[in-house]
Design a protein around this motif. Structure first.
Motif, PDB file in Angstrom:
ATOM      1  N   GLN A   1       0.821  -1.221   0.000  1.00 35.87           N
ATOM      2  CA  GLN A   1       0.000   0.000   0.000  1.00 35.87           C
ATOM      3  C   GLN A   1       0.855   1.272   0.000  1.00 35.87           C
ATOM      4  OE1 GLN A   1      -3.558   0.248   2.408  1.00 35.87           O
ATOM      5  NE2 GLN A   1      -3.161   2.398   2.904  1.00 35.87           N
TER       6      GLN A   1
ATOM      7  N   GLN B   1       2.502   1.781  -3.395  1.00 31.32           N
ATOM      8  CA  GLN B   1       1.516   2.255  -4.379  1.00 31.32           C
ATOM      9  C   GLN B   1       1.174   3.723  -4.126  1.00 31.32           C
ATOM     10  OE1 GLN B   1      -2.012  -0.134  -5.268  1.00 31.32           O
ATOM     11  NE2 GLN B   1      -3.248   1.717  -5.173  1.00 31.32           N
TER      12      GLN B   1
ATOM     13  N   GLU C   1       4.044  17.353  -3.963  1.00 26.96           N
ATOM     14  CA  GLU C   1       3.727  15.944  -4.278  1.00 26.96           C
ATOM     15  C   GLU C   1       5.018  15.119  -4.315  1.00 26.96           C
ATOM     16  OE1 GLU C   1       0.756  15.631  -3.917  1.00 26.96           O
ATOM     17  OE2 GLU C   1      -0.365  17.247  -4.861  1.00 26.96           O
TER      18      GLU C   1
ATOM     19  N   LYS D   1       1.463  -0.944  -8.623  1.00 22.13           N
ATOM     20  CA  LYS D   1       0.498  -0.003  -9.216  1.00 22.13           C
ATOM     21  C   LYS D   1       0.708   1.418  -8.719  1.00 22.13           C
ATOM     22  CE  LYS D   1      -3.346  -3.283  -9.768  1.00 22.13           C
ATOM     23  NZ  LYS D   1      -2.911  -4.545  -9.162  1.00 22.13           N
ATOM     24  N   TYR D   2       0.016   2.340  -9.362  1.00 19.71           N
ATOM     25  CA  TYR D   2      -0.179   3.699  -8.844  1.00 19.71           C
ATOM     26  C   TYR D   2      -1.634   4.034  -9.117  1.00 19.71           C
ATOM     27  CZ  TYR D   2       0.356   4.919 -13.784  1.00 19.71           C
ATOM     28  OH  TYR D   2       0.203   4.974 -15.149  1.00 19.71           O
TER      29      TYR D   2
ATOM     30  N   PHE E   1      -4.413   9.019 -12.156  1.00 22.44           N
ATOM     31  CA  PHE E   1      -3.370   9.772 -12.859  1.00 22.44           C
ATOM     32  C   PHE E   1      -3.158   9.295 -14.291  1.00 22.44           C
ATOM     33  CE2 PHE E   1      -2.403  10.273  -8.280  1.00 22.44           C
ATOM     34  CZ  PHE E   1      -2.865  11.582  -8.210  1.00 22.44           C
TER      35      PHE E   1
ATOM     36  N   ILE F   1      -8.427  18.860 -10.293  1.00 26.14           N
ATOM     37  CA  ILE F   1      -7.522  17.928  -9.596  1.00 26.14           C
ATOM     38  C   ILE F   1      -7.398  18.360  -8.133  1.00 26.14           C
ATOM     39  CG2 ILE F   1      -5.139  17.103  -9.416  1.00 26.14           C
ATOM     40  CD1 ILE F   1      -4.997  16.894 -12.384  1.00 26.14           C
TER      41      ILE F   1
ATOM     42  N   ASP G   1      -7.475  15.860  -4.890  1.00 27.84           N
ATOM     43  CA  ASP G   1      -6.927  16.066  -3.549  1.00 27.84           C
ATOM     44  C   ASP G   1      -8.012  15.865  -2.497  1.00 27.84           C
ATOM     45  OD1 ASP G   1      -3.971  16.905  -3.556  1.00 27.84           O
ATOM     46  OD2 ASP G   1      -4.802  18.087  -5.174  1.00 27.84           O
TER      47      ASP G   1
ATOM     48  N   ALA H   1      -8.236  12.263  -2.012  1.00 26.19           N
ATOM     49  CA  ALA H   1      -7.017  11.819  -1.319  1.00 26.19           C
ATOM     50  C   ALA H   1      -7.130  12.126   0.176  1.00 26.19           C
ATOM     51  CB  ALA H   1      -5.789  12.496  -1.927  1.00 26.19           C
TER      52      ALA H   1
ATOM     53  N   GLU I   1      -2.182  18.529   1.731  1.00 26.67           N
ATOM     54  CA  GLU I   1      -3.263  18.213   0.778  1.00 26.67           C
ATOM     55  C   GLU I   1      -4.480  19.104   1.001  1.00 26.67           C
ATOM     56  OE1 GLU I   1      -2.302  16.558  -1.593  1.00 26.67           O
ATOM     57  OE2 GLU I   1      -1.805  14.450  -1.244  1.00 26.67           O
TER      58      GLU I   1
ATOM     59  N   MET J   1     -11.127   6.302  -7.319  1.00 32.86           N
ATOM     60  CA  MET J   1      -9.878   6.354  -6.542  1.00 32.86           C
ATOM     61  C   MET J   1      -9.958   5.519  -5.263  1.00 32.86           C
ATOM     62  SD  MET J   1      -8.733  10.335  -6.642  1.00 32.86           S
ATOM     63  CE  MET J   1      -7.300  10.152  -5.582  1.00 32.86           C
TER      64      MET J   1
ATOM     65  N   SER K   1     -13.079  -6.110  -2.767  1.00 34.52           N
ATOM     66  CA  SER K   1     -11.788  -5.591  -2.306  1.00 34.52           C
ATOM     67  C   SER K   1     -10.973  -6.720  -1.667  1.00 34.52           C
ATOM     68  CB  SER K   1     -12.040  -4.452  -1.312  1.00 34.52           C
ATOM     69  OG  SER K   1     -10.860  -4.152  -0.623  1.00 34.52           O
TER      70      SER K   1
ATOM     71  N   SER L   1      -9.040  -5.533   1.885  1.00 35.49           N
ATOM     72  CA  SER L   1      -9.660  -4.741   2.958  1.00 35.49           C
ATOM     73  C   SER L   1      -9.732  -5.493   4.286  1.00 35.49           C
ATOM     74  CB  SER L   1     -11.071  -4.302   2.560  1.00 35.49           C
ATOM     75  OG  SER L   1     -10.980  -3.156   1.761  1.00 35.49           O
TER      76      SER L   1
ATOM     77  N   ASN M   1     -13.553   0.857   1.507  1.00 33.28           N
ATOM     78  CA  ASN M   1     -13.549   1.649   0.268  1.00 33.28           C
ATOM     79  C   ASN M   1     -14.907   2.333   0.067  1.00 33.28           C
ATOM     80  OD1 ASN M   1     -11.107   0.335   0.052  1.00 33.28           O
ATOM     81  ND2 ASN M   1     -11.574  -0.763  -1.848  1.00 33.28           N
TER      82      ASN M   1
HETATM   83  N1  FAQ Z   1      -5.908   2.757  -8.524  1.00 30.14           N
HETATM   84  O1  FAQ Z   1      -8.176  -4.762  -2.177  1.00 30.14           O
HETATM   85  P1  FAQ Z   1      -8.248  -3.367  -2.652  1.00 30.14           P
HETATM   86  C1  FAQ Z   1      -3.026  11.344  -4.281  1.00 30.14           C
HETATM   87  C2  FAQ Z   1      -5.867  -1.925  -6.511  1.00 30.14           C
HETATM   88  S1  FAQ Z   1      -2.529   9.888  -3.669  1.00 30.14           S
HETATM   89  C3  FAQ Z   1      -5.054   1.742  -8.788  1.00 30.14           C
HETATM   90  O2  FAQ Z   1      -9.445  -2.571  -2.289  1.00 30.14           O
HETATM   91  P2  FAQ Z   1      -6.545  -1.788  -0.937  1.00 30.14           P
HETATM   92  C4  FAQ Z   1      -2.254  12.590  -3.924  1.00 30.14           C
HETATM   93  C5  FAQ Z   1      -5.215  -2.337  -5.208  1.00 30.14           C
HETATM   94  O3  FAQ Z   1      -3.909  -1.817  -5.109  1.00 30.14           O
HETATM   95  C6  FAQ Z   1      -3.656   8.691  -4.365  1.00 30.14           C
HETATM   96  N2  FAQ Z   1      -5.152   0.549  -8.137  1.00 30.14           N
HETATM   97  O4  FAQ Z   1      -6.898  -2.590  -2.260  1.00 30.14           O
HETATM   98  C7  FAQ Z   1      -2.150  13.455  -5.095  1.00 30.14           C
HETATM   99  C8  FAQ Z   1      -5.251  -3.833  -5.328  1.00 30.14           C
HETATM  100  O5  FAQ Z   1      -4.244  -4.270  -6.256  1.00 30.14           O
HETATM  101  P3  FAQ Z   1      -2.967  -5.165  -5.794  1.00 30.14           P
HETATM  102  C9  FAQ Z   1      -3.261   7.365  -3.897  1.00 30.14           C
HETATM  103  C10 FAQ Z   1      -6.131   0.437  -7.212  1.00 30.14           C
HETATM  104  O6  FAQ Z   1      -5.100  -1.485  -0.988  1.00 30.14           O
HETATM  105  C11 FAQ Z   1      -3.176  14.300  -5.427  1.00 30.14           C
HETATM  106  C12 FAQ Z   1      -6.566  -4.077  -6.027  1.00 30.14           C
HETATM  107  O7  FAQ Z   1      -6.885  -2.883  -6.719  1.00 30.14           O
HETATM  108  N3  FAQ Z   1      -3.692   7.163  -2.536  1.00 30.14           N
HETATM  109  O8  FAQ Z   1      -3.974  11.324  -4.951  1.00 30.14           O
HETATM  110  C13 FAQ Z   1      -7.013   1.464  -6.892  1.00 30.14           C
HETATM  111  O9  FAQ Z   1      -7.082  -2.443   0.275  1.00 30.14           O
HETATM  112  C14 FAQ Z   1      -3.065  15.154  -6.530  1.00 30.14           C
HETATM  113  C15 FAQ Z   1      -7.678  -4.460  -5.049  1.00 30.14           C
HETATM  114  O10 FAQ Z   1      -8.095  -3.341  -4.261  1.00 30.14           O
HETATM  115  C16 FAQ Z   1      -3.355   6.047  -1.863  1.00 30.14           C
HETATM  116  O11 FAQ Z   1      -2.663   5.194  -2.371  1.00 30.14           O
HETATM  117  C17 FAQ Z   1      -6.880   2.670  -7.598  1.00 30.14           C
HETATM  118  N4  FAQ Z   1      -7.692   3.721  -7.391  1.00 30.14           N
HETATM  119  O12 FAQ Z   1      -7.370  -0.412  -1.134  1.00 30.14           O
HETATM  120  C18 FAQ Z   1      -1.000  13.459  -5.851  1.00 30.14           C
HETATM  121  C19 FAQ Z   1      -3.857   5.989  -0.452  1.00 30.14           C
HETATM  122  N5  FAQ Z   1      -7.855   1.018  -5.932  1.00 30.14           N
HETATM  123  O13 FAQ Z   1      -2.182  -4.297  -4.825  1.00 30.14           O
HETATM  124  C20 FAQ Z   1      -0.877  14.288  -6.951  1.00 30.14           C
HETATM  125  C21 FAQ Z   1      -3.432   4.741   0.264  1.00 30.14           C
HETATM  126  C22 FAQ Z   1      -7.511  -0.254  -5.668  1.00 30.14           C
HETATM  127  O14 FAQ Z   1      -3.524  -6.388  -5.150  1.00 30.14           O
HETATM  128  C23 FAQ Z   1      -1.910  15.145  -7.288  1.00 30.14           C
HETATM  129  N6  FAQ Z   1      -4.021   3.556  -0.300  1.00 30.14           N
HETATM  130  N7  FAQ Z   1      -6.490  -0.609  -6.439  1.00 30.14           N
HETATM  131  O15 FAQ Z   1      -2.199  -5.423  -7.050  1.00 30.14           O
HETATM  132  C24 FAQ Z   1      -5.206   3.036   0.086  1.00 30.14           C
HETATM  133  O16 FAQ Z   1      -5.891   3.564   0.953  1.00 30.14           O
HETATM  134  C25 FAQ Z   1      -5.630   1.738  -0.545  1.00 30.14           C
HETATM  135  O17 FAQ Z   1      -4.510   1.140  -1.130  1.00 30.14           O
HETATM  136  C26 FAQ Z   1      -6.777   1.878  -1.592  1.00 30.14           C
HETATM  137  C27 FAQ Z   1      -7.083   0.497  -2.161  1.00 30.14           C
HETATM  138  C28 FAQ Z   1      -8.034   2.422  -0.928  1.00 30.14           C
HETATM  139  C29 FAQ Z   1      -6.358   2.801  -2.733  1.00 30.14           C
END
Ligand code: FAQ
Length: 325
Positions: A46, A49, A84, A115-116, A120, A133, A138, A141, A167, A206, A214, A217, A230
């Motif tokens: 996590q 990513q 960022e 992944k990312y 994006f 954005i 944000d 996020a 953010e 997102m 999920s 989760s 989620n």
């Molecule tokens: N995109 O079992 P779950 C930002 C994947 S930062 C791509 O539900 P999990 C700042 C997931 O990895 C934005 N992949 O997964 C900014 C898993 O694949 P895997 C990023 C996704 O981890 C703003 C599979 O699907 N924030 O924006 C996505 O429990 C402006 C199954 O999913 C974070 O990373 C997706 N949307 O929940 C920068 C926050 N969703 O690994 C610049 C921290 C799911 O098995 C400009 N992360 N997947 O291959 C989290 O809270 C969690 O990782 C989730 C996903 C909620 C994103």
């Protein structure tokens, strides 16, 4: 759910009980503490990513730095994009405390094995996209990340505190850009609405797949990494942005968006999960371009890493020489 047994830690038989007790008491786990392998793996997955999302997330907005409509807007956008990059660095550092190096994580990103965020992989076609954005991306996020400030892993939780502060400033600057456009000429207003139309659904994606699909989760919630599911976070986000859209005088492109008195939440339309899956498979509008640009930036920076290594080696040699009588 049952947290899986782990047999790798043989040093001290009591570590697992101590770990479980700390999680149950909502205490922070630190890098020095023994931890089960699936806890470590989930965190590395996590956080990596998340870090990759921060640095790839620089690209869509950087696209507008040279074309920002005023010097002030350019300075603000430059600072945001730099923030960022900083978030990426805090997060790579947090992941490194779990024993995976930043170089390894970057290799996995460049090979397409980590992944990312899906968001994006969408293009920034007009200046209004920079506003959206800030407001929606944000905003999503922050909704996702504020609970991560209470994550059970200390270094990740502490990184999130600072990231969330920055953010929330980013979100306000995006809202302000849109506020100005929405009250501008008819063409500016139309540009703002068009950007909202294109980013609304991807911003809902997102938060990840629906809870029933999920994969991670259950483990993440049991370990106190994720505090909300989620779908819970997606709902929180929709409830937050509806009155904000009204304040902007812009429409969210969702015919099913309606206040549900019984639930005390907004109902919203069905997300097109086939689009999300395609983006995750690498078939979004900009996936190829984002990864190519990232690989090129990494290759361009090779001389900096080489120079830093040579400097560190020189310093170490000088320190050794000075220590020799
Ligand atoms: N995109 O079992 P779950 C930002 C994947 S930062 C791509 O539900 P999990 C700042 C997931 O990895 C934005 N992949 O997964 C900014 C898993 O694949 P895997 C990023 C996704 O981890 C703003 C599979 O699907 N924030 O924006 C996505 O429990 C402006 C199954 O999913 C974070 O990373 C997706 N949307 O929940 C920068 C926050 N969703 O690994 C610049 C921290 C799911 O098995 C400009 N992360 N997947 O291959 C989290 O809270 C969690 O990782 C989730 C996903 C909620 C994103």
């Amino acid at each position: 759910m049952t947290i899986t047994e782990d047999t790798q830690h043989t040093g001290d038989g009591g570590w697992r009980e101590r770990f479980d007790a700390m999680i149950a008491a909502d205490e922070r786990i630190e890098p020095r503490d023994d931890m089960p392998d699936d806890y470590r793996d989930t965190l590395v997955r996590q956080i990596a990513q998340h870090a990759h999302s921060e640095i790839i997330g620089m690209q869509p907005e950087a696209n507008w730095i040279t074309r920002a409509p005023s010097l002030k807007r350019k300075a603000v956008l430059l600072a945001k994009v730099q923030d960022e990059a900083g978030h990426g660095l805090y997060l790579y550092s947090a992941a490194e405390t779990l024993g995976t190096s930043r170089a390894e994580m970057l290799d996995l990103l460049h090979e397409g094995r980590q992944k990312y965020s899906s968001i994006f992989n969408y293009p920034t076609l007009t200046w209004a996209d920079v506003g959206v954005i800030g407001w929606l991306v944000d905003g999503a996020a922050i909704t996702n990340q504020v609970p991560l400030c209470r994550c059970s892993y200390g270094p990740y939780a502490r990184a999130m505190v600072r990231i969330c502060k920055e953010e929330s400033f980013h979100q306000r600057q995006g809202f302000e850009i849109l506020h100005v456009l929405a009250r501008g000429t008819p063409a500016q207003r139309e540009m703002a609405q068009d950007a909202v139309n294109r980013w609304y659904w991807p911003s809902l994606m997102m938060f990840g797949p629906p809870d029933a699909e999920s994969a991670h989760s259950d483990t993440s919630m049991a370990y106190g990494i994720k505090r909300f599911s989620n779908d819970e976070l997606r709902q929180k986000f929709v409830d937050m942005i509806v009155p904000q859209a009204e304040a902007l005088g812009l429409t969210l492109p969702d015919a099913d968006l309606v206040w549900n008195e019984r639930r005390g939440h907004y109902d919203f339309g069905e997300i097109d999960w086939s689009e999300f899956k395609q983006v995750l498979k690498g078939n979004g509008p900009c996936n190829r371009q984002r990864l190519e640009r990232r690989r090129a930036a990494h290759a361009d920076g090779a001389w900096v890493r080489e120079a830093a290594r040579a400097h560190a080696a020189n310093r170490a040699a000088r320190t050794r020489e000075e220590a020799t009588p």
